[in-house]
Scaffold this motif. Structure first.
Motif, PDB file in Angstrom:
ATOM      1  N   TYR A  47      46.098  44.002  46.289  1.00  0.00           N
ATOM      2  CA  TYR A  47      45.980  45.011  45.238  1.00  0.00           C
ATOM      3  C   TYR A  47      45.235  46.220  45.783  1.00  0.00           C
ATOM      4  CZ  TYR A  47      47.381  41.343  42.019  1.00  0.00           C
ATOM      5  OH  TYR A  47      48.077  40.352  41.379  1.00  0.00           O
ATOM      6  N   ALA A  48      45.643  47.396  45.339  1.00  0.00           N
ATOM      7  CA  ALA A  48      44.986  48.640  45.730  1.00  0.00           C
ATOM      8  C   ALA A  48      44.131  49.120  44.562  1.00  0.00           C
ATOM      9  CB  ALA A  48      46.010  49.695  46.107  1.00  0.00           C
ATOM     10  N   TYR A  49      42.911  49.539  44.867  1.00  0.00           N
ATOM     11  CA  TYR A  49      41.991  50.058  43.860  1.00  0.00           C
ATOM     12  C   TYR A  49      41.506  51.434  44.285  1.00  0.00           C
ATOM     13  CZ  TYR A  49      41.495  45.430  41.689  1.00  0.00           C
ATOM     14  OH  TYR A  49      41.728  44.241  41.048  1.00  0.00           O
TER      15      TYR A  49
ATOM     16  N   SER B  55      38.872  54.444  47.875  1.00  0.00           N
ATOM     17  CA  SER B  55      40.021  53.571  47.663  1.00  0.00           C
ATOM     18  C   SER B  55      40.042  52.473  48.711  1.00  0.00           C
ATOM     19  CB  SER B  55      41.325  54.369  47.693  1.00  0.00           C
ATOM     20  OG  SER B  55      41.476  55.005  48.928  1.00  0.00           O
ATOM     21  N   PHE B  56      40.548  51.297  48.320  1.00  0.00           N
ATOM     22  CA  PHE B  56      40.603  50.155  49.224  1.00  0.00           C
ATOM     23  C   PHE B  56      41.637  49.160  48.725  1.00  0.00           C
ATOM     24  CE2 PHE B  56      37.464  49.271  46.002  1.00  0.00           C
ATOM     25  CZ  PHE B  56      37.648  47.942  45.677  1.00  0.00           C
ATOM     26  N   ASP B  57      42.059  48.264  49.621  1.00  0.00           N
ATOM     27  CA  ASP B  57      42.977  47.175  49.307  1.00  0.00           C
ATOM     28  C   ASP B  57      42.213  45.867  49.394  1.00  0.00           C
ATOM     29  OD1 ASP B  57      45.019  49.018  49.172  1.00  0.00           O
ATOM     30  OD2 ASP B  57      45.729  48.630  51.202  1.00  0.00           O
ATOM     31  N   ILE B  58      42.580  44.915  48.555  1.00  0.00           N
ATOM     32  CA  ILE B  58      41.908  43.617  48.561  1.00  0.00           C
ATOM     33  C   ILE B  58      42.913  42.519  48.233  1.00  0.00           C
ATOM     34  CG2 ILE B  58      41.193  43.802  46.144  1.00  0.00           C
ATOM     35  CD1 ILE B  58      38.580  42.374  46.991  1.00  0.00           C
ATOM     36  N   TYR B  59      42.761  41.366  48.908  1.00  0.00           N
ATOM     37  CA  TYR B  59      43.569  40.191  48.610  1.00  0.00           C
ATOM     38  C   TYR B  59      42.932  39.481  47.427  1.00  0.00           C
ATOM     39  CZ  TYR B  59      45.743  40.654  53.194  1.00  0.00           C
ATOM     40  OH  TYR B  59      46.437  41.106  54.281  1.00  0.00           O
ATOM     41  N   GLN B  60      43.722  39.253  46.382  1.00  0.00           N
ATOM     42  CA  GLN B  60      43.235  38.544  45.209  1.00  0.00           C
ATOM     43  C   GLN B  60      44.288  37.567  44.727  1.00  0.00           C
ATOM     44  OE1 GLN B  60      42.239  42.003  42.649  1.00  0.00           O
ATOM     45  NE2 GLN B  60      40.302  40.943  42.365  1.00  0.00           N
ATOM     46  N   SER B  61      43.827  36.437  44.232  1.00  0.00           N
ATOM     47  CA  SER B  61      44.713  35.465  43.622  1.00  0.00           C
ATOM     48  C   SER B  61      45.141  35.981  42.251  1.00  0.00           C
ATOM     49  CB  SER B  61      43.984  34.135  43.476  1.00  0.00           C
ATOM     50  OG  SER B  61      44.780  33.212  42.773  1.00  0.00           O
ATOM     51  N   PHE B  62      46.240  35.456  41.734  1.00  0.00           N
ATOM     52  CA  PHE B  62      46.697  35.856  40.404  1.00  0.00           C
ATOM     53  C   PHE B  62      45.663  35.497  39.339  1.00  0.00           C
ATOM     54  CE2 PHE B  62      50.879  35.471  42.522  1.00  0.00           C
ATOM     55  CZ  PHE B  62      51.311  36.768  42.311  1.00  0.00           C
TER      56      PHE B  62
ATOM     57  N   ASP C 229      42.372  35.524  39.741  1.00  0.00           N
ATOM     58  CA  ASP C 229      41.120  36.264  39.883  1.00  0.00           C
ATOM     59  C   ASP C 229      41.042  37.395  38.860  1.00  0.00           C
ATOM     60  OD1 ASP C 229      40.409  34.685  42.004  1.00  0.00           O
ATOM     61  OD2 ASP C 229      40.883  36.177  43.543  1.00  0.00           O
ATOM     62  N   ALA C 230      39.828  37.682  38.423  1.00  0.00           N
ATOM     63  CA  ALA C 230      39.613  38.778  37.478  1.00  0.00           C
ATOM     64  C   ALA C 230      39.790  40.119  38.185  1.00  0.00           C
ATOM     65  CB  ALA C 230      38.213  38.685  36.886  1.00  0.00           C
ATOM     66  N   THR C 231      40.250  41.121  37.441  1.00  0.00           N
ATOM     67  CA  THR C 231      40.411  42.469  37.972  1.00  0.00           C
ATOM     68  C   THR C 231      39.046  43.065  38.277  1.00  0.00           C
ATOM     69  OG1 THR C 231      42.395  42.778  36.652  1.00  0.00           O
ATOM     70  CG2 THR C 231      41.340  44.758  37.457  1.00  0.00           C
ATOM     71  N   LEU C 232      38.920  43.741  39.419  1.00  0.00           N
ATOM     72  CA  LEU C 232      37.658  44.390  39.766  1.00  0.00           C
ATOM     73  C   LEU C 232      37.456  45.608  38.872  1.00  0.00           C
ATOM     74  CD1 LEU C 232      37.834  44.280  43.669  1.00  0.00           C
ATOM     75  CD2 LEU C 232      36.705  42.683  42.130  1.00  0.00           C
ATOM     76  N   THR C 233      36.221  45.848  38.450  1.00  0.00           N
ATOM     77  CA  THR C 233      35.940  46.952  37.541  1.00  0.00           C
ATOM     78  C   THR C 233      34.861  47.892  38.059  1.00  0.00           C
ATOM     79  OG1 THR C 233      34.359  45.589  36.332  1.00  0.00           O
ATOM     80  CG2 THR C 233      36.621  45.649  35.491  1.00  0.00           C
ATOM     81  N   GLU C 234      34.105  47.466  39.084  1.00  0.00           N
ATOM     82  CA  GLU C 234      32.990  48.278  39.570  1.00  0.00           C
ATOM     83  C   GLU C 234      33.181  48.628  41.039  1.00  0.00           C
ATOM     84  OE1 GLU C 234      28.294  47.588  40.271  1.00  0.00           O
ATOM     85  OE2 GLU C 234      29.084  47.009  38.302  1.00  0.00           O
ATOM     86  N   CYS C 235      33.019  49.914  41.365  1.00  0.00           N
ATOM     87  CA  CYS C 235      33.176  50.403  42.735  1.00  0.00           C
ATOM     88  C   CYS C 235      32.062  49.855  43.621  1.00  0.00           C
ATOM     89  CB  CYS C 235      33.145  51.939  42.738  1.00  0.00           C
ATOM     90  SG  CYS C 235      33.231  52.674  44.383  1.00  0.00           S
TER      91      CYS C 235
END
Length: 74
Positions: free
Chosen positions: A4-6, A14-21, A23-29
């Motif tokens: 996922y790209a944030y 901006s950054f990309d991260i591997y997350q499982s389906f 996992d909660a969505t990231l909300t804090e930079c």
């Protein structure tokens, strides 16, 4: 696992991260603590590598596969 790209709405980091389906969505930079947003591209799926052409799965027995494989390198 999907990538996922944030992007931060405050500082623009901006950054990309591997997350499982699950996992909660990231909300804090991680840089400034600001509000993160997911970045969605125009395509939901991107195919990289070989094996995605019609001629790739056929047996190489005729002149048809050699002429098509050279014209489908886009």
């Amino acid at each position: 696992m999907p990538t996922y790209a944030y992007r931060c709405a405050d500082c623009g980091h901006s950054f990309d991260i591997y997350q499982s389906f699950s996992d909660a969505t990231l909300t804090e930079c991680p840089e400034c603590g600001g509000d993160l947003r997911k970045v969605f591209g125009s395509l939901g799926v991107t195919f990289n590598g070989s094996g995605f052409y019609r001629t790739d799965s056929r047996a190489s027995g005729g002149s048809d596969s050699s002429s098509n494989s050279s014209s489908s390198n886009s």
